[in-house]
Scaffold this motif. Structure first.
Motif, PDB file in Angstrom:
ATOM      1  N   THR A  19      -3.279  -8.070   3.342  1.00 23.85           N
ATOM      2  CA  THR A  19      -3.162  -8.355   1.910  1.00 23.85           C
ATOM      3  C   THR A  19      -2.676  -9.797   1.802  1.00 23.85           C
ATOM      4  O   THR A  19      -2.454 -10.471   2.810  1.00 23.85           O
ATOM      5  CB  THR A  19      -2.164  -7.413   1.199  1.00 23.85           C
ATOM      6  OG1 THR A  19      -0.825  -7.744   1.587  1.00 23.85           O
ATOM      7  CG2 THR A  19      -2.464  -5.962   1.523  1.00 23.85           C
ATOM      8  N   HIS A  47       0.828  -1.201   0.000  1.00 27.77           N
ATOM      9  CA  HIS A  47       0.000   0.000   0.000  1.00 27.77           C
ATOM     10  C   HIS A  47       0.869   1.259   0.000  1.00 27.77           C
ATOM     11  O   HIS A  47       1.947   1.291   0.591  1.00 27.77           O
ATOM     12  CB  HIS A  47      -0.962  -0.003   1.193  1.00 27.77           C
ATOM     13  CG  HIS A  47      -2.043  -1.037   1.065  1.00 27.77           C
ATOM     14  ND1 HIS A  47      -2.824  -1.443   2.131  1.00 27.77           N
ATOM     15  CD2 HIS A  47      -2.468  -1.755  -0.010  1.00 27.77           C
ATOM     16  CE1 HIS A  47      -3.694  -2.353   1.709  1.00 27.77           C
ATOM     17  NE2 HIS A  47      -3.492  -2.560   0.428  1.00 27.77           N
ATOM     18  N   SER A  48       0.358   2.310  -0.627  1.00 25.23           N
ATOM     19  CA  SER A  48       1.173   3.499  -0.900  1.00 25.23           C
ATOM     20  C   SER A  48       1.660   4.208   0.345  1.00 25.23           C
ATOM     21  O   SER A  48       2.699   4.881   0.314  1.00 25.23           O
ATOM     22  CB  SER A  48       0.383   4.480  -1.776  1.00 25.23           C
ATOM     23  OG  SER A  48      -0.836   4.861  -1.149  1.00 25.23           O
TER      24      SER A  48
END
Length: 218
Positions: A149, A96-97
């Motif tokens: 995730t 994730h960013s």
């Protein structure tokens, strides 16, 4: 310590944001930035991931924050007499960013993102996808902790003054996340198993979006 949160046979003590440094031998762990996740009135939310630094025989950065953290991260390293070239290993706990937004600053480091381990453009064989640990050395290990995730990892550090520390990414959102983590999980059943294993072994957990907490086992 600020408060206690019961989690079955575990008790989590939420630490204050002044308790961010954990000395040890040969490794110490410091939280450079405490992550957060704040819902907004329009249905969006503001979030940034926790950034942690492990120092000892090797310098290991766990999660780099979002791209907006670039100047903060560089200054935090400078304040400790470091620059990106001093970092031997950089770990992105997942893709994730707000956790891997500054990987490009660390071009000379061994890079671990999820289950990928690379030295520049050379990808090293590993067995993270099979549930096996990737050892940095005898004191620091990268552990597969999927669920949030499909390829989350956490970093385990032994031998600190507070025992075993797990830099857990979003395996745990925060100390008191019992009613929130499932909504953000790709696979809650798998993540629940990863969380229980973490609570069985770690003395301090550094979550992805809040201050560290201590685990007491009954």
């Amino acid at each position: 310590m600020e408060s206690g949160v019961s989690s079955g046979r575990y008790l989590r003590f939420c630490l204050s944001e002044t308790q961010l440094d954990f000395p040890g031998q040969p490794y110490s762990v410091s939280v450079l930035k405490v992550g957060y996740c704040v819902p907004q009135a329009d249905g969006s939310f503001r979030a940034d991931g926790t950034i942690s630094l492990i120092t000892g025989p090797r310098v290991i950065l766990v999660d780099t924050g979002g791209p907006w953290d670039r100047d903060f991260l560089l200054q935090s390293l400078k304040d400790r007499g470091l620059d990106p070239g001093h970092v031997h290993v950089v770990v992105g706990t997942h893709g994730h960013s707000d956790h891997i937004g500054n990987l490009n600053l660390f071009t000379s480091a061994l890079t671990v993102v999820g289950y990928d381990v690379s030295d520049k453009d050379t990808y090293r064989p590993n067995r993270l996808a099979e549930g096996q640990v990737y050892s940095v050395d005898q004191h620091v290990s990268i552990i597969p902790t999927p669920g949030h995730t499909g390829q989350d990892v956490s970093v385990q550090v032994t031998g600190t003054s507070t025992g075993t520390i797990l830099v857990a990414g979003d395996l745990f959102e925060c100390c008191a996340d019992e009613n929130s983590w499932r909504d953000l999980s790709l696979n809650p059943a798998v993540q629940e198993v990863s969380r229980q294993r973490a609570l069985d072994t770690a003395d301090i957990i550094i979550p992805g979006h809040g201050p560290p907490f201590q685990v007491l086992r009954s």
